[in-house]
Scaffold this active site. Structure first.
Site, PDB file in Angstrom:
ATOM      1  N   GLU A 128      -7.689  -0.757  -1.907  1.00  0.00           N
ATOM      2  CA  GLU A 128      -7.734   0.884  -2.616  1.00  0.00           C
ATOM      3  C   GLU A 128      -7.236   0.865  -4.099  1.00  0.00           C
ATOM      4  O   GLU A 128      -6.773   1.680  -4.592  1.00  0.00           O
ATOM      5  CB  GLU A 128      -6.852   1.680  -1.663  1.00  0.00           C
TER       6      GLU A 128
HETATM    7  C1  TNX Z   1      -4.790   3.230   3.960  1.00  0.00           C
HETATM    8  S1  TNX Z   1      -5.237   0.339   5.158  1.00  0.00           S
HETATM    9  C2  TNX Z   1      -4.112   2.189   3.226  1.00  0.00           C
HETATM   10  C3  TNX Z   1      -2.836   2.798   3.227  1.00  0.00           C
HETATM   11  C4  TNX Z   1      -2.320   3.889   3.961  1.00  0.00           C
HETATM   12  C5  TNX Z   1      -2.925   3.878   5.392  1.00  0.00           C
HETATM   13  C6  TNX Z   1      -2.502   4.946   6.136  1.00  0.00           C
HETATM   14  C7  TNX Z   1      -4.786   0.008   3.660  1.00  0.00           C
HETATM   15  C8  TNX Z   1      -5.101  -1.216   3.379  1.00  0.00           C
HETATM   16  N1  TNX Z   1      -4.295   0.914   2.687  1.00  0.00           N
HETATM   17  O1  TNX Z   1      -2.125   2.674   1.694  1.00  0.00           O
HETATM   18  O2  TNX Z   1      -0.851   4.052   4.039  1.00  0.00           O
HETATM   19  O3  TNX Z   1      -4.443   3.730   4.816  1.00  0.00           O
HETATM   20  O4  TNX Z   1      -3.222   4.951   7.332  1.00  0.00           O
END
Ligand code: TNX
Length: 510
Positions: free
Chosen positions: A322
Site C-alpha cells: 500500500e
Molecule cells: C491492509 S494487507 C493492510 C494493513 C491493514 C489491513 C487491515 C496489508 C498488506 N496491509 O495495513 O492493517 O489491511 O485488514
C-alpha cells in the site's frame, strides 16, 4: 463412587487416531493396542540429544497438571510403560518436519528425523489424549488413553505462519508468548511480527533510540491506546520462547509506506524536513520515506543491520504494501536498494506481493494478500522462480469480521466465516501460482480493533486451525465435514486453557 461399572468402558479412548488438527497424512488404527498413561509411566528421550530432552520436558510439563503423575524424563526404572522420543531413522516420508507415532499397549514411540519433527509428533500425542488433559489441576477418575495404531505425518507446505500486528496496538511479551503456545499446537512454524507502521514503532533500534521511546511511546497506537515496544532483551526472550516450540520469528519493518511513526519521530526522514504529527487513526497509504535522499538508506541500513543481528531466523520482511504515496518508479528504486540490504546482512527478504513490481531475486518471498485470483506481477515472479507465501485477505485474514455482528475486526475484504477460511486451496488459488510455487500459508492478524489477548484469541479461533490444516494436511484429506467435527472437539480444550473463541453457528459445538 460415580465411576462407570466396567473397566472396559472407562479405558476406551474417546479419540480416534485421525481426530487431530491438522489432519495427519496417514493413520492406521489398532484397537487392541491402546496405551494408557498411568502413575508410573515415564518419558525417555534420545540419548545424547539435548533437544530431544527439552521436548520431553515440554511434553511432561503439558501432561503433569491434569494427570497428577510424576512422568519422570529419563529417570524411569525401565519396566514401566514409556513414551519414547526417538531421533533418527524415521520413515523417509516424515522428512525434516514430520514424524512417526506408534501407539502400542506398553509404549508410545514418537520418531522423527529432526527435533522439529519430534516436537510436531508430541503435539499430535497431546491432541490424542482426552480433552481434560488441558486442565490445570488433577482430574480424578479420568483415564488417559491414547488410541492404538500408527501415524506417519508430514506437512504439505514448508511454511505455516501466523502474523501479529504489534504496531496498531502493542501486545506484550506475555501475550505474544500465550499466542505462541497456541500456535505450536497446530503445527504453525513461523510467527511474522508486524513491528512498525504509521501508528507505532515497536522494536528497539539503538541507532534511532527515539523510534521506540517516542514512536512507540505513550499515546501511540490506534486512538492513542496501544503504546509499548519490545526491547532487544524482550525480542531475544521471544525468539528463545518461539524456538523452544519450533517456531521461527519473521520480523517486519514496513516501508517505504506505513512509516509515519518513524517520520513523525525523526524530521530528517521527510523530503521537506518537517516531521508530520503522530497518527492514531486507521487510514493507510499516505506516508512515504524520501526516496531520493541518501539519508533514507543510511536509516534503513541501520535498522536492517540491527534487526538482522538480533534475528536468529533466515528471514526479514521489508513490507512494501500500500505504498500509495510513493510513485511506481520511486517504489522500484527503493526496493532495488533495500532488498539487497537484507541479503547483505545474511537474511532472505519477504515483502507483500507489491514487491514483485521490483522483480526481486528468485529467493525473495512475495506474500500474497490480494483478494483477486489473477495477478500478473505475481505470475511473472513465479516465472522468474519466486516462491509465494499465500495469505489472501478474503480467506486467511483473521482480522476480518466473521459476520455483520462480529464486535471486533474490519470488513474491507468481506466477512470470513470458518468455512470460508477452510474452503480454498493454497496450491491452486492464483492463476500462474501452482502448488510447486507456493512456499506455504499465513494467517495475518491486524490489530486496528484488537487490544487484549482475548480479542486476539476471539479472532484467531476457530479460523487459525483452518489455515493451519490447509498448510499441513494433504490436499486429498481436505474435507469440511471431517474438519468441522474435529474442530468442535477443540472447544473443551480452549475452554480449559482459557482461550477465548468464536462459537461459529457453522460448527456443532459440544
Ligand atoms: C491492509 S494487507 C493492510 C494493513 C491493514 C489491513 C487491515 C496489508 C498488506 N496491509 O495495513 O492493517 O489491511 O485488514
Amino acid at each position: 463412587t460415580g465411576l462407570p461399572a466396567t473397566a472396559e468402558q472407562t479405558t476406551e479412548p474417546d479419540r480416534r487416531l485421525s481426530d487431530v488438527i491438522p489432519a495427519p497424512a496417514y493413520t492406521s488404527a489398532d484397537h487392541r493396542a491402546d496405551f494408557r498413561i498411568e502413575r508410573h509411566t515415564s518419558i525417555r528421550t534420545q540419548p545424547g540429544s539435548k533437544q530431544a530432552k527439552r521436548i520431553g520436558d515440554y511434553l511432561a510439563g503439558v501432561l503433569r497438571p491434569a494427570t497428577g503423575y510424576p512422568l519422570p524424563v529419563n529417570s524411569g526404572r525401565g519396566k514401566e510403560k514409556t513414551i519414547s522420543l526417538v531421533l533418527g531413522d524415521a520413515d523417509r516420508r516424515a522428512g525434516k518436519q514430520g514424524y512417526e507415532l506408534d501407539v502400542g499397549k506398553s509404549r508410545v514411540t514418537v520418531r522423527a528425523n529432526t527435533p522439529a519433527g519430534l516436537f510436531a509428533g508430541t503435539q499430535t500425542l497431546r491432541q490424542l489424549l482426552p480433552a481434560n488433559i488441558e486442565a490445570d489441576r488433577v482430574q480424578r477418575g479420568q483415564h488417559w488413553t491414547v488410541p492404538g495404531g500408527k501415524i506417519v505425518d508430514y506437512p504439505r507446505f514448508a511454511y505455516r505462519g501466523a502474523m501479529l500486528d504489534l504496531a496498531r496496538h502493542f501486545h506484550s511479551l506475555d501475550e505474544i508468548k500465550a499466542y505462541l503456545d497456541e500456535l505450536a499446537q497446530y503445527k504453525i512454524n513461523y510467527l511474522h511480527l508486524h513491528l512498525t507502521d504509521d501508528q507505532g514503532w515497536r522494536i528497539q533500534i539503538d541507532s534511532g533510540p527515539k523510534l521506540t521511546t517516542q514512536g512507540g511511546g505513550p499515546g501511540t497506537g490506534v486512538d492513542g491506546e496501544g503504546p509499548g515496544y519490545l526491547t532487544k532483551a524482550d525480542y531475544a526472550e521471544l525468539n528463545a520462547y518461539a524456538a523452544a516450540r519450533y517456531i521461527t520469528i519473521v520480523p517486519e519493518i514496513d516501508m517505504p509506506g506505513h512509516t509515519n511513526a518513524a517520520q513523525s519521530t525523526y524530521a530528517e526522514l521527510n523530503c521537506d524536513g518537517v516531521a508530520p504529527p503522530p497518527r492514531t487513526d486507521i487510514e493507510v497509504g499516505y506516508s512515504s520515506l524520501c526516496i531520493d535522499d541518501p539519508l533514507t538508506y543510511r536509516f534503513v541500513e541501520d535498522v536492517i543491520r540491527e534487526l538482522a543481528a538480533m534475528t536468529p531466523g533466515p528471514y526479514i520482511h521489508v513490507g512494501g504494501d500500500e505504498a500509495h504515496a510513493t510513485t511506481d518508479e520511486d517504489y522500484r528504486t527503493f526496493m532495488r536498494k533495500v532488498i539487497p540490504l537484507a541479503y547483505k546482512y545474511g537474511k532472505i527478504p519477504f515483502g507483500w506481493n507489491e514487491i514483485t513490481k521490483a522483480a526481486p531475486p528468485a529467493s525473495a518471498v512475495p506474500q500474497y494478500w490480494a483478494t483477486t485470483t489473477e495477478n500478473a506481477d505475481v505470475a511473472e515472479a513465479v516465472k522468474r522462480g519466486n516462491k509465494i507465501l499465500m495469505s489472501p485477505a478474503n480467506k486467511s485474514y483473521l482480522d476480518m469480521k466473521y459476520d455483520a455482528n462480529t464486535r471486533l475486526g474490519l470488513q474491507w475484504a468481506g466477512f470470513i466465516e470458518v468455512k470460508d477460511a477452510y474452503e480454498w486451496d493454497p496450491g491452486n488459488h492464483v492463476t500462474g501460482v501452482p502448488e510447486r510455487a507456493v512456499l506455504g500459508v499465513e494467517a495475518p492478524l491486524w490489530s486496528e480493533t484488537l487490544r487484549t489477548l482475548d480479542d486476539i484469541e476471539f479472532m484467531a479461533f476457530p479460523r487459525l486451525p483452518a489455515v493451519a490444516e490447509l498448510g499441513w494436511s494433504p490436499k486429498a484429506s481436505h474435507d469440511w465435514d471431517s474438519f468441522s467435527e474435529r474442530l468442535a472437539e477443540q472447544a473443551p480444550r480452549w475452554e480449559l486453557r482459557g482461550v477465548d473463541f468464536y462459537r461459529s453457528p457453522q460448527i456443532d459445538w459440544p
